[in-house]
Scaffold this motif. Structure first.
Motif, mmCIF file in Angstrom:
data_model
loop_
_atom_site.group_PDB
_atom_site.id
_atom_site.type_symbol
_atom_site.label_atom_id
_atom_site.label_comp_id
_atom_site.label_asym_id
_atom_site.label_seq_id
_atom_site.Cartn_x
_atom_site.Cartn_y
_atom_site.Cartn_z
ATOM 1 N N GLY A 36 0.799 -1.212 0.000
ATOM 2 C CA GLY A 36 0.000 0.000 0.000
ATOM 3 C C GLY A 36 0.830 1.259 0.000
ATOM 4 O O GLY A 36 0.297 2.359 0.084
ATOM 5 N N SER A 37 2.165 1.122 -0.065
ATOM 6 C CA SER A 37 3.028 2.291 -0.098
ATOM 7 C C SER A 37 2.973 2.937 -1.465
ATOM 8 O O SER A 37 2.592 2.322 -2.451
ATOM 9 N N SER A 38 3.345 4.202 -1.488
ATOM 10 C CA SER A 38 3.321 4.938 -2.747
ATOM 11 C C SER A 38 4.725 5.337 -3.142
ATOM 12 O O SER A 38 5.615 5.445 -2.305
ATOM 13 N N SER A 39 4.923 5.545 -4.447
ATOM 14 C CA SER A 39 6.196 6.055 -4.935
ATOM 15 C C SER A 39 6.160 7.564 -4.888
ATOM 16 O O SER A 39 5.120 8.179 -5.073
ATOM 17 N N THR A 40 7.329 8.168 -4.625
ATOM 18 C CA THR A 40 7.391 9.622 -4.575
ATOM 19 C C THR A 40 7.943 10.152 -5.884
ATOM 20 O O THR A 40 8.679 9.480 -6.587
ATOM 21 N N GLY A 41 7.564 11.379 -6.227
ATOM 22 C CA GLY A 41 8.053 12.007 -7.447
ATOM 23 C C GLY A 41 7.075 11.858 -8.585
ATOM 24 O O GLY A 41 6.156 11.030 -8.555
ATOM 25 N N ARG A 49 11.180 4.610 -8.444
ATOM 26 C CA ARG A 49 11.023 5.647 -7.411
ATOM 27 C C ARG A 49 11.141 5.034 -6.011
ATOM 28 O O ARG A 49 10.874 3.845 -5.820
ATOM 29 N N PRO A 50 11.501 5.837 -5.034
ATOM 30 C CA PRO A 50 11.493 5.337 -3.650
ATOM 31 C C PRO A 50 10.058 5.088 -3.191
ATOM 32 O O PRO A 50 9.131 5.776 -3.624
ATOM 33 N N LEU A 51 9.887 4.114 -2.323
ATOM 34 C CA LEU A 51 8.575 3.851 -1.741
ATOM 35 C C LEU A 51 8.402 4.704 -0.490
ATOM 36 O O LEU A 51 9.369 5.004 0.206
ATOM 37 N N PHE A 52 7.179 5.078 -0.208
ATOM 38 C CA PHE A 52 6.913 5.943 0.944
ATOM 39 C C PHE A 52 5.618 5.505 1.608
ATOM 40 O O PHE A 52 4.584 5.369 0.963
ATOM 41 N N LYS A 53 5.675 5.256 2.909
ATOM 42 C CA LYS A 53 4.488 4.855 3.659
ATOM 43 C C LYS A 53 4.638 5.267 5.119
ATOM 44 O O LYS A 53 5.709 5.084 5.712
ATOM 45 N N ASP A 54 3.576 5.803 5.677
ATOM 46 C CA ASP A 54 3.531 6.163 7.103
ATOM 47 C C ASP A 54 4.705 7.038 7.513
ATOM 48 O O ASP A 54 5.299 6.865 8.588
ATOM 49 N N GLY A 55 5.062 7.971 6.643
ATOM 50 C CA GLY A 55 6.117 8.922 6.968
ATOM 51 C C GLY A 55 7.527 8.407 6.798
ATOM 52 O O GLY A 55 8.479 9.094 7.189
ATOM 53 N N CYS A 56 7.687 7.221 6.224
ATOM 54 C CA CYS A 56 9.023 6.641 6.051
ATOM 55 C C CYS A 56 9.261 6.248 4.592
ATOM 56 O O CYS A 56 8.337 5.862 3.876
#
Length: 383
Positions: A36-41, A49-56
């Motif tokens: 459920g994490s999202s990619s940034t950019g 892209r880096p993965l991003f979830k729950d502030g990390c």
């Protein structure tokens, strides 16, 4: 394990460094799900892209493995320290320090990339009328405190007060051997608002709180034109690593490398990284590079360090992946962080280059303080 302050552990400097700077609070990292994490950019292409979830932030690479506390203690208890760092007299023979003539950076670089290895991941480069400093660490130790933690066994060849005019500093991530508060403050004191800082996403507040005025916070593949130099751009590039500076901030900031692309030449700084597919993407999008600064040290034992630190063989892979015309080996010969023999990174790099029939002049190491120009056109330098 909620908190362990390394100076009180009685462990070696390298173990203390790893516990606090590299593995503290990471014991359960592998248990965190990134579903459920999202990619940034911006998603305008197929670049990773880096993965991003729950502030990390999280690594998207299949080659990444989260550090585990059990492996850390296995490393401390069972692994032999083969670094064998000798005394000053022998170091002066095998790893000498050069007193640099910094006025070389005051003169225009008509062609090529002029570079100086300051030590570890700190490199000074000048090309296409721009001067850039990477991961500046000028302190005696890379640690949360000034009186304990990994200490230099090779001093810095110059002081910040002696540096020539610098246009920009690029920071790869926030570990203590790559981001030094004292050095940041001293650079600010010397250059002030004339200096522009490029940092990964999530680091701007720390930089601003430390007194930096012009901070550009970027995520992987983001590009920014340098103010006043429309033909020079800075690009945030991917890496396989992680971040941590305090007790509860694991992966709250991104990590990565940097590409600086000018009208005639280009420079790539890999920062701190394990090997991943991202380097091929960098090479396809931005290569070839006139010069690349690629880590070659702090890699043993491989079963433990492989996901986050490349060895000399993988450094050559990166050199080829990014299509570097010349590369400089960094991240070695300065602080004792891991257990390989202290001169092995240079020796293994040369062995690998010979094995692949690559000229030793194509991927070099420098002495601390040594200045060299690569990628220059001899004809254009003639009077």
């Amino acid at each position: 394990m909620k908190y362990l302050w390394p100076p009180l552990t009685g462990l070696s400097a390298v173990a203390s460094y790893l516990i606090y700077n590299k593995f503290f609070d990471m014991a359960t990292a592998g248990e965190k799900s990134v579903s459920g994490s999202s990619s940034t950019g911006p998603q305008t292409d197929e670049l990773t892209r880096p993965l991003f979830k729950d502030g990390c932030f999280y690594n998207p690479w299949k080659t990444w493995r989260d550090p585990k506390l059990t492996n850390l203690f296995k490393f401390i208890v069972t692994e032999k320290d083969n670094s064998n760092i000798p005394g000053e007299k022998e170091l002066d023979i095998h790893l000498p320090i050069i007193q640099p003539d910094l006025t070389e950076f005051d003169r225009p670089v008509l062609t090529g990339v002029k570079t100086m290895w300051i030590g570890h991941a700190s490199v000074l480069v000048k090309f296409d009328d721009i001067t850039v400093l990477t991961d500046p660490v000028f302190s005696e130790r890379c640690s949360i405190v000034s009186f304990a933690g990994p200490k230099r066994y090779r001093r810095v060849p110059c002081q910040i007060k002696d540096l020539p005019k610098i246009d920009a500093v690029v920071i790869s991530h926030n570990h203590y051997d790559h981001l030094d508060l004292s050095s940041v403050k001293e650079l600010n004191q010397k250059f002030g608002k004339d200096l522009r800082w490029y940092v990964p996403q999530g680091m701007k507040k720390w930089m601003s709180d430390s007194g930096c005025e012009n901070v550009e916070e970027m995520t992987w593949w983001e590009e920014q034109q340098f103010p006043g130099k429309p033909d020079v751009k800075f690009v945030s590039t991917p890496a396989q690593h992680w971040s941590k500076r305090g007790v509860t901030d694991t992966n709250k900031a991104l990590w990565g490398g940097w590409a600086v692309i000018g009208p005639k030449h280009s420079f790539y700084f890999a920062g701190d990284t394990g090997y991943c597919e991202g380097f091929k993407e960098i090479g396809e999008k931005y290569g070839p590079f006139t010069l690349a600064a690629i880590p070659i040290g702090a890699y043993e034992p491989r079963w433990f360090m492989c996901p986050q630190h490349v060895d000399p063989v993988e450094a050559v892979d990166i050199h080829l992946d990014i299509k570097a015309e010349h590369s400089l080996g960094i991240h070695w010969g300065t602080f004792k962080l891991t257990y390989e023999p202290y001169m092995e990174p240079k020796e293994k790099l040369e062995e690998e280059l010979k094995k692949r029939s690559i000229s030793l002049d194509e991927f070099i190491t420098l002495k601390h303080g040594e200045i060299k120009t690569v990628g220059y056109d001899e004809y254009s330098q003639m009077d």
